[in-house]
Scaffold this motif. Structure first.
Motif, PDB file in Angstrom:
ATOM      1  N   ARG A   1     -25.484  -6.321  -9.051  1.00 39.05           N
ATOM      2  CA  ARG A   1     -23.970  -6.472  -8.930  1.00 39.05           C
ATOM      3  C   ARG A   1     -23.402  -5.056  -8.950  1.00 39.05           C
ATOM      4  NH1 ARG A   1     -21.564 -10.622 -10.732  1.00 39.05           N
ATOM      5  NH2 ARG A   1     -19.952  -9.680 -12.012  1.00 39.05           N
ATOM      6  N   ARG A   2     -24.419  -4.216  -9.182  1.00 43.70           N
ATOM      7  CA  ARG A   2     -23.578  -2.924  -8.891  1.00 43.70           C
ATOM      8  C   ARG A   2     -24.815  -1.834  -8.426  1.00 43.70           C
ATOM      9  NH1 ARG A   2     -25.567   0.971 -12.511  1.00 43.70           N
ATOM     10  NH2 ARG A   2     -26.197   0.470 -14.541  1.00 43.70           N
ATOM     11  N   TYR A   3     -24.173  -0.471  -8.016  1.00 44.20           N
ATOM     12  CA  TYR A   3     -25.187   0.348  -7.455  1.00 44.20           C
ATOM     13  C   TYR A   3     -25.811   0.853  -8.428  1.00 44.20           C
ATOM     14  CZ  TYR A   3     -21.596  -0.281  -3.828  1.00 44.20           C
ATOM     15  OH  TYR A   3     -20.817  -0.890  -2.905  1.00 44.20           O
ATOM     16  N   PRO A   4     -27.292   1.410  -8.386  1.00 44.70           N
ATOM     17  CA  PRO A   4     -27.687   2.138  -9.469  1.00 44.70           C
ATOM     18  C   PRO A   4     -27.311   3.719  -9.571  1.00 44.70           C
ATOM     19  CG  PRO A   4     -29.141   1.951  -7.633  1.00 44.70           C
ATOM     20  CD  PRO A   4     -27.875   1.314  -7.116  1.00 44.70           C
ATOM     21  N   THR A   5     -27.531   4.356 -10.733  1.00 46.79           N
ATOM     22  CA  THR A   5     -27.089   5.669 -10.736  1.00 46.79           C
ATOM     23  C   THR A   5     -28.169   6.484 -10.360  1.00 46.79           C
ATOM     24  OG1 THR A   5     -28.021   5.694 -13.108  1.00 46.79           O
ATOM     25  CG2 THR A   5     -25.600   5.500 -12.798  1.00 46.79           C
ATOM     26  N   VAL A   6     -28.097   7.796 -10.318  1.00 45.05           N
ATOM     27  CA  VAL A   6     -29.406   8.695  -9.874  1.00 45.05           C
ATOM     28  C   VAL A   6     -30.475   8.537 -10.672  1.00 45.05           C
ATOM     29  CG1 VAL A   6     -29.990  11.198  -9.400  1.00 45.05           C
ATOM     30  CG2 VAL A   6     -27.884  10.326  -8.404  1.00 45.05           C
ATOM     31  N   ALA A   7     -29.806   8.604 -12.115  1.00 44.82           N
ATOM     32  CA  ALA A   7     -30.965   8.423 -13.341  1.00 44.82           C
ATOM     33  C   ALA A   7     -31.822   7.221 -13.269  1.00 44.82           C
ATOM     34  CB  ALA A   7     -30.582   8.775 -14.454  1.00 44.82           C
TER      35      ALA A   7
ATOM     36  N   SER B   1     -36.678   4.258 -11.913  1.00 37.64           N
ATOM     37  CA  SER B   1     -37.509   3.087 -10.941  1.00 37.64           C
ATOM     38  C   SER B   1     -38.599   3.841 -10.074  1.00 37.64           C
ATOM     39  CB  SER B   1     -36.627   2.450  -9.978  1.00 37.64           C
ATOM     40  OG  SER B   1     -35.403   1.745 -10.885  1.00 37.64           O
ATOM     41  N   ALA B   2     -38.269   4.952  -9.696  1.00 37.58           N
ATOM     42  CA  ALA B   2     -39.351   5.662  -8.668  1.00 37.58           C
ATOM     43  C   ALA B   2     -40.605   5.909  -9.862  1.00 37.58           C
ATOM     44  CB  ALA B   2     -38.819   6.922  -7.962  1.00 37.58           C
ATOM     45  N   ARG B   3     -40.346   6.449 -10.851  1.00 38.63           N
ATOM     46  CA  ARG B   3     -41.318   6.780 -11.768  1.00 38.63           C
ATOM     47  C   ARG B   3     -42.251   5.766 -12.042  1.00 38.63           C
ATOM     48  NH1 ARG B   3     -37.583  10.433 -13.608  1.00 38.63           N
ATOM     49  NH2 ARG B   3     -36.891   9.011 -15.106  1.00 38.63           N
ATOM     50  N   GLN B   4     -41.433   4.510 -12.156  1.00 41.04           N
ATOM     51  CA  GLN B   4     -42.186   3.319 -12.900  1.00 41.04           C
ATOM     52  C   GLN B   4     -43.319   2.867 -11.586  1.00 41.04           C
ATOM     53  OE1 GLN B   4     -39.730  -0.027 -14.386  1.00 41.04           O
ATOM     54  NE2 GLN B   4     -38.308   1.571 -15.222  1.00 41.04           N
ATOM     55  N   LEU B   5     -42.629   2.873 -10.248  1.00 47.11           N
ATOM     56  CA  LEU B   5     -43.441   2.458  -9.149  1.00 47.11           C
ATOM     57  C   LEU B   5     -44.579   3.360  -8.968  1.00 47.11           C
ATOM     58  CD1 LEU B   5     -40.637   1.891  -6.331  1.00 47.11           C
ATOM     59  CD2 LEU B   5     -42.223   0.145  -7.376  1.00 47.11           C
ATOM     60  N   VAL B   6     -44.470   4.535  -9.034  1.00 46.73           N
ATOM     61  CA  VAL B   6     -45.614   5.637  -9.142  1.00 46.73           C
ATOM     62  C   VAL B   6     -46.656   5.298 -10.236  1.00 46.73           C
ATOM     63  CG1 VAL B   6     -46.376   8.033  -9.509  1.00 46.73           C
ATOM     64  CG2 VAL B   6     -44.437   7.415  -7.992  1.00 46.73           C
ATOM     65  N   SER B   7     -45.875   5.036 -11.599  1.00 49.70           N
ATOM     66  CA  SER B   7     -47.011   4.529 -12.411  1.00 49.70           C
ATOM     67  C   SER B   7     -47.997   3.276 -11.921  1.00 49.70           C
ATOM     68  CB  SER B   7     -46.295   4.373 -13.913  1.00 49.70           C
ATOM     69  OG  SER B   7     -47.169   4.065 -15.020  1.00 49.70           O
ATOM     70  N   ARG B   8     -47.267   2.375 -11.473  1.00 51.42           N
ATOM     71  CA  ARG B   8     -47.800   1.135 -11.484  1.00 51.42           C
ATOM     72  C   ARG B   8     -48.688   0.891  -9.854  1.00 51.42           C
ATOM     73  NH1 ARG B   8     -44.615  -5.029 -10.732  1.00 51.42           N
ATOM     74  NH2 ARG B   8     -46.495  -5.980 -10.557  1.00 51.42           N
ATOM     75  N   PHE B   9     -48.275   1.853  -9.162  1.00 52.18           N
ATOM     76  CA  PHE B   9     -48.861   1.771  -7.952  1.00 52.18           C
ATOM     77  C   PHE B   9     -49.375   3.161  -7.558  1.00 52.18           C
ATOM     78  CE2 PHE B   9     -45.803  -1.477  -7.461  1.00 52.18           C
ATOM     79  CZ  PHE B   9     -46.653  -2.685  -7.363  1.00 52.18           C
ATOM     80  N   SER B  10     -50.066   3.755  -8.280  1.00 50.63           N
ATOM     81  CA  SER B  10     -50.561   5.262  -8.222  1.00 50.63           C
ATOM     82  C   SER B  10     -51.314   5.530  -7.085  1.00 50.63           C
ATOM     83  CB  SER B  10     -51.233   5.532  -9.451  1.00 50.63           C
ATOM     84  OG  SER B  10     -52.559   4.687  -9.538  1.00 50.63           O
TER      85      SER B  10
END
Length: 437
Positions: free
Chosen positions: A2-8, A13-22
């Motif tokens: 419903r809205r655009y994500p902030t930079v933070a 989200s990027a860090r979560q992807l790295v953690s899950r798909f290292s």
């Protein structure tokens, strides 16, 4: 969505992807902004062919960040990508925010455009767009070197991507793609995606008015020597970050999607009063600019100095000839439209082309009014109260007239993201086919 994500939120989200798909995802800092903020790149996959995706090159264009993190998640999961764009064929290199300093100055834009309470006026009250010399993709054109630009040039030199996708959005209008060379296989899927997501294809744009236009909504950057076919102020566009991948045989796709759209964007009917319309739009941008500049003149004494305030620098840049530059660049159009067979257009200006110019004429003063209003909120000077009231009236009146005159309707964030993402994947397949044949 419903809205655009902030930079933070994108970074998280990027860090979560790295953690899950290292084993598939890597995150690294590729540079540091002028203000000392990190510029990070998320890499997904280990394919031999590199795609470079650049999100938020302009801080007032928030959809690219949502597209970028959606792309990364789907590529990591292996969902929504084809064999040609999967992580064993392609390595996705995604710059999460090219202008973090500008994004910080646009803080609040995400909330102002969220959900059912979004308004065009709220957008202009929150958005920040730097002067040309402080825009990372554009600064090299005006012979200004930014660390953000250099970070992107360095990554291009390192990766030699066969495709760079620069993710842009426009306040109002339709969707279009600008390419550094033609990708014929892009056209049909691009049109199909736009129709599927309820977004008109933009026929005629301000930036690419004289570019080659092999199909609706697709524009090809002219050779550097044909400066007469470039928008005013972009004669040295060959220095931009867009033109770096072609040094290595790559291609750049600048993918634009609208936050609000209008059915006028793809209206190919000849405009009935094109000469008068162009003259009126020139007058509109000049008159709006003069009204904001008159308020700026009264406020300069209690505003921060330009060297201390990015917003003030934008206001002074606009007041110092930008409105005139835009209006003057349309004078040949007005002259051409007065003749039966206008040149360089082989056909009369269409309603869609006039609409594209109308959007520019309205947005320039609105951007300035929003920036000045923001500055005046930060001062305790007694005179600022009345000037803020004046700007409130302008912002409300201009935004309302913008929406009503062009019959604007909001494009859901989900539709913006899905269309831009579809175009990235289609461009990747098209560019990969030309790179490997």
């Amino acid at each position: 969505m419903r809205r655009y994500p902030t930079v933070a939120e994108v970074d998280d989200s990027a860090r979560q992807l790295v953690s899950r798909f290292s084993g598939t995802c890597r995150l690294r800092r590729i540079g540091t902004s002028s203000g000392g903020r990190p510029i990070t790149m998320l890499t997904v996959g280990h394919g031999p062919h590199h795609v470079l995706v650049v999100a938020r090159p302009h801080p007032d264009e928030p959809v690219g960040a949502a597209t970028a993190i959606t792309l990364a998640a789907r590529a990591a999961h292996g969902v929504g990508v084809s064999p040609a764009t999967g992580s064993t064929t392609v390595t996705w290199n995604i710059v999460l925010c090219l202008d973090p300093d500008g994004a910080a100055l646009s803080q609040g834009l995400e909330e102002a455009t969220a959900g059912d309470g979004h308004t065009l006026e709220g957008y202009y009250r929150s958005a920040y767009r730097p002067v040309a010399a402080e825009q990372p993709e554009w600064a090299p054109i005006v012979s200004h070197q930014l660390p953000e630009s250099q970070a992107l040039f360095d990554v291009i030199d390192e990766l030699r991507p066969f495709l760079q996708c620069s993710l842009h959005s426009v306040e109002a209008g339709g969707t279009w793609v600008q390419l550094t060379r033609e990708l014929p296989e892009l056209t049909a899927p691009f049109h199909t995606s736009a129709a599927k997501h309820g977004i008109p294809v933009q026929h005629g744009t301000f930036d690419a008015l004289y570019w080659e236009n092999p199909s609706p909504g697709v524009y090809i950057l002219p050779p550097p020597e044909l400066t007469g076919r470039l928008a005013a102020g972009s004669e040295n566009i060959g220095r931009s970050t867009w033109c770096a991948p072609p040094r290595y045989g790559g291609v750049t796709a600048i993918i634009e999607v609208p936050l609000w759209t209008t059915d006028m964007a793809d209206d190919l009917a000849a405009h009935p009063n094109r000469a008068a319309a162009v003259r009126d739009l020139s007058a509109r941008v000049l008159d709006g600019g003069r009204q904001v500049t008159a308020i700026l003149d009264k406020a300069r004494a209690f505003l921060p100095r330009p060297e201390d305030s990015p917003r003030r620098r934008v206001l002074e840049w606009m007041a110092d000839g930008l409105y005139d530059l835009v209006a003057e660049s349309w004078q040949p159009l007005a002259a051409d439209a007065s003749h039966p067979h206008p040149h360089p257009h082989p056909h009369p200006l269409t309603t869609a082309q006039i609409c594209a110019l109308d959007i520019v004429a309205r947005r320039q003063p609105l951007r300035a009014a929003g920036l000045l209003h923001h500055l005046l909120k930060s001062t305790t000077a007694p005179a600022a109260v009345g000037l803020r009231d004046d700007l409130d009236e302008l912002l409300t009146a201009w935004s309302t007239d913008f929406r009503r005159s062009l019959r604007l309707r909001r494009v859901p964030v989900h539709n913006q993201v899905e269309h831009q993402l579809s175009t990235v994947l289609t461009a990747t397949e098209a560019a990969l086919n030309t790179a490997t044949t």
